[in-house]
Design an enzyme around this catalytic site. Structure first.
Site, PDB file in Angstrom:
ATOM      1  CG  LEU A   1       5.216  -8.840   1.139  1.00  0.00           C
ATOM      2  CD1 LEU A   1       6.067  -9.894   0.424  1.00  0.00           C
ATOM      3  CD2 LEU A   1       5.094  -7.592   0.266  1.00  0.00           C
TER       4      LEU A   1
ATOM      5  CG  HIS B   1       2.063  -6.453  -1.280  1.00  0.00           C
ATOM      6  ND1 HIS B   1       1.642  -6.455   0.022  1.00  0.00           N
ATOM      7  CD2 HIS B   1       2.378  -5.165  -1.560  1.00  0.00           C
ATOM      8  CE1 HIS B   1       1.704  -5.241   0.524  1.00  0.00           C
ATOM      9  NE2 HIS B   1       2.149  -4.425  -0.423  1.00  0.00           N
TER      10      HIS B   1
ATOM     11  CE  LYS C   1      -5.602   0.345  -0.742  1.00  0.00           C
ATOM     12  NZ  LYS C   1      -4.315   0.481  -0.111  1.00  0.00           N
TER      13      LYS C   1
ATOM     14  CD  GLN D   1       2.795   4.177  -5.474  1.00  0.00           C
ATOM     15  OE1 GLN D   1       3.175   4.611  -4.402  1.00  0.00           O
ATOM     16  NE2 GLN D   1       2.603   2.885  -5.671  1.00  0.00           N
TER      17      GLN D   1
ATOM     18  CB  SER E   1      -4.248  -1.573   3.054  1.00  0.00           C
ATOM     19  OG  SER E   1      -3.317  -0.737   3.725  1.00  0.00           O
TER      20      SER E   1
HETATM   21  P1  AMP Z   1       2.917  -0.865  -0.728  1.00  0.00           P
HETATM   22  O1  AMP Z   1       3.680  -1.981  -0.094  1.00  0.00           O
HETATM   23  O2  AMP Z   1       1.692  -0.477   0.026  1.00  0.00           O
HETATM   24  O3  AMP Z   1       3.801   0.294  -1.109  1.00  0.00           O
HETATM   25  O4  AMP Z   1       2.359  -1.446  -2.093  1.00  0.00           O
HETATM   26  C1  AMP Z   1       3.216  -2.030  -3.037  1.00  0.00           C
HETATM   27  C2  AMP Z   1       2.453  -2.249  -4.314  1.00  0.00           C
HETATM   28  O5  AMP Z   1       1.348  -3.112  -4.064  1.00  0.00           O
HETATM   29  C3  AMP Z   1       1.869  -0.949  -4.896  1.00  0.00           C
HETATM   30  O6  AMP Z   1       2.000  -0.977  -6.302  1.00  0.00           O
HETATM   31  C4  AMP Z   1       0.427  -1.019  -4.481  1.00  0.00           C
HETATM   32  O7  AMP Z   1      -0.441  -0.313  -5.334  1.00  0.00           O
HETATM   33  C5  AMP Z   1       0.161  -2.518  -4.567  1.00  0.00           C
HETATM   34  N1  AMP Z   1      -0.981  -2.883  -3.739  1.00  0.00           N
HETATM   35  C6  AMP Z   1      -1.207  -2.546  -2.444  1.00  0.00           C
HETATM   36  N2  AMP Z   1      -2.407  -3.012  -2.040  1.00  0.00           N
HETATM   37  C7  AMP Z   1      -2.954  -3.647  -3.106  1.00  0.00           C
HETATM   38  C8  AMP Z   1      -4.190  -4.337  -3.324  1.00  0.00           C
HETATM   39  N3  AMP Z   1      -5.111  -4.450  -2.375  1.00  0.00           N
HETATM   40  N4  AMP Z   1      -4.411  -4.873  -4.541  1.00  0.00           N
HETATM   41  C9  AMP Z   1      -3.481  -4.757  -5.532  1.00  0.00           C
HETATM   42  N5  AMP Z   1      -2.307  -4.122  -5.390  1.00  0.00           N
HETATM   43  C10 AMP Z   1      -2.041  -3.568  -4.190  1.00  0.00           C
END
Ligand code: AMP
Length: 279
Positions: free
Chosen positions: A33, A37, A149, A153, A185
């Site tokens: 995280l 997140h 981001k 999706q 990320s």
């Molecule tokens: P992930 O853990 O990469 O699957 O991401 C989980 C959620 O967090 C997804 O809805 C992503 O779009 C969101 N997310 C990931 N990176 C960011 C970011 N930099 N800003 C906002 N939301 C994000």
């Protein structure tokens, strides 16, 4: 923060909340995280009574087994970040809790999954919808929160919600960036300091496209972004596209109501994506 590892225990707990007329918000993640997140958790806290964050590195959405193996899993740090954010519930199931052997899943995503990310990661969105469906089915959230981001999706999940007539409201949350512009990320921790610097061109070209939007036509915007990306050593460009934000069809003029630029590139071995709304 309550932590659950099984679907049965989580849904038992949430049934009590629902019986008490509390609304439930879901933030699905794969862990590792960062503040992106946490911003989702914060928005979910503002809009719902009980916030559930799930951490599950979903095997069915990975096309490259090495990527799955290398995905960071800093569980203790994740738990303390969620506690600091006052998240109410963490759902952290095992793979065998979520999947039986050889489960089938095939959703018609109206061609949304054959372009951009879908083209470079075949089967990815089938895996994403498969796990998000299971999470929705377990948590039965009133609202679910996703980041811009992963714009494609969001549209894919929206399509699933429409096709399967799921009773959940989807909320798109803004992209959180490092001070230097790089979109946060979980994969960024794998970037060396030099690769991090190289990666900044992604957010830069998107920003330029936004600034130049009223001055240039679509073809020129695309050309100058692509030229700039290809001129940087260490960037292996997969796509830069300017699309209708409603269906992600590439646009040739500015007539669609909402237009988005999206980019994906490898920096060293790390694959990064980013996007910006142009109109
Ligand atoms: P992930 O853990 O990469 O699957 O991401 C989980 C959620 O967090 C997804 O809805 C992503 O779009 C969101 N997310 C990931 N990176 C960011 C970011 N930099 N800003 C906002 N939301 C994000």
């Amino acid at each position: 923060m309550k932590i659950f590892h099984t679907r049965a225990a989580l849904s038992d707990y949430l049934n009590t909340s629902k019986n008490n007329h509390l609304s439930v918000g879901l933030v699905p993640t794969m862990g590792a995280l960062h503040n992106g997140h946490i911003s989702l958790i914060d928005i979910a806290k503002q809009q719902t009574d009980v916030v559930v964050c799930s951490i599950f590195v979903n095997p069915t959405q990975f096309t490259d087994p090495k990527d799955l193996d290398n995905y960071p899993r800093p569980v203790e740090a994740d738990i303390s970040k969620l506690e600091n954010a006052n998240c109410d519930v963490l759902f952290m199931p095992s793979v065998s809790e979520m999947y039986q052997n050889n489960e089938k899943w095939n959703l018609d995503l109206s061609n949304l999954d054959d372009r951009l990310e879908g083209k470079f990661r075949p089967g990815h969105y089938q895996g994403v919808t498969q796990i998000v469906f299971k999470l929705f089915d377990t948590v039965k959230p009133d609202k679910a929160f996703f980041g811009q981001k992963d714009f494609q999706q969001f549209l894919v999940i929206q399509t699933m919600v429409q096709i399967l007539k799921l009773d959940v409201e989807l909320i798109m949350c803004p992209i959180i960036r490092e001070n230097d512009g790089l979109a946060m990320s979980s994969r960024n921790i794998h970037l060396s300091a030099e690769e991090h610097k190289t990666a900044l061109v992604l957010s830069k070209v998107l920003k330029h496209a936004q600034l130049d939007f009223d001055k240039k036509n679509i073809a020129d915007l695309k050309q100058s972004a692509t030229d700039q990306l290809n001129s940087v050593q260490g960037i292996d460009l997969e796509y830069f596209e300017i699309c209708d934000a409603g269906d992600l069809n590439p646009v040739s003029d500015k007539s669609p109501g909402s237009i988005i630029a999206l980019v994906a590139a490898k920096v060293g071995r790390i694959r990064l994506i980013d996007n910006i709304i142009l109109k």
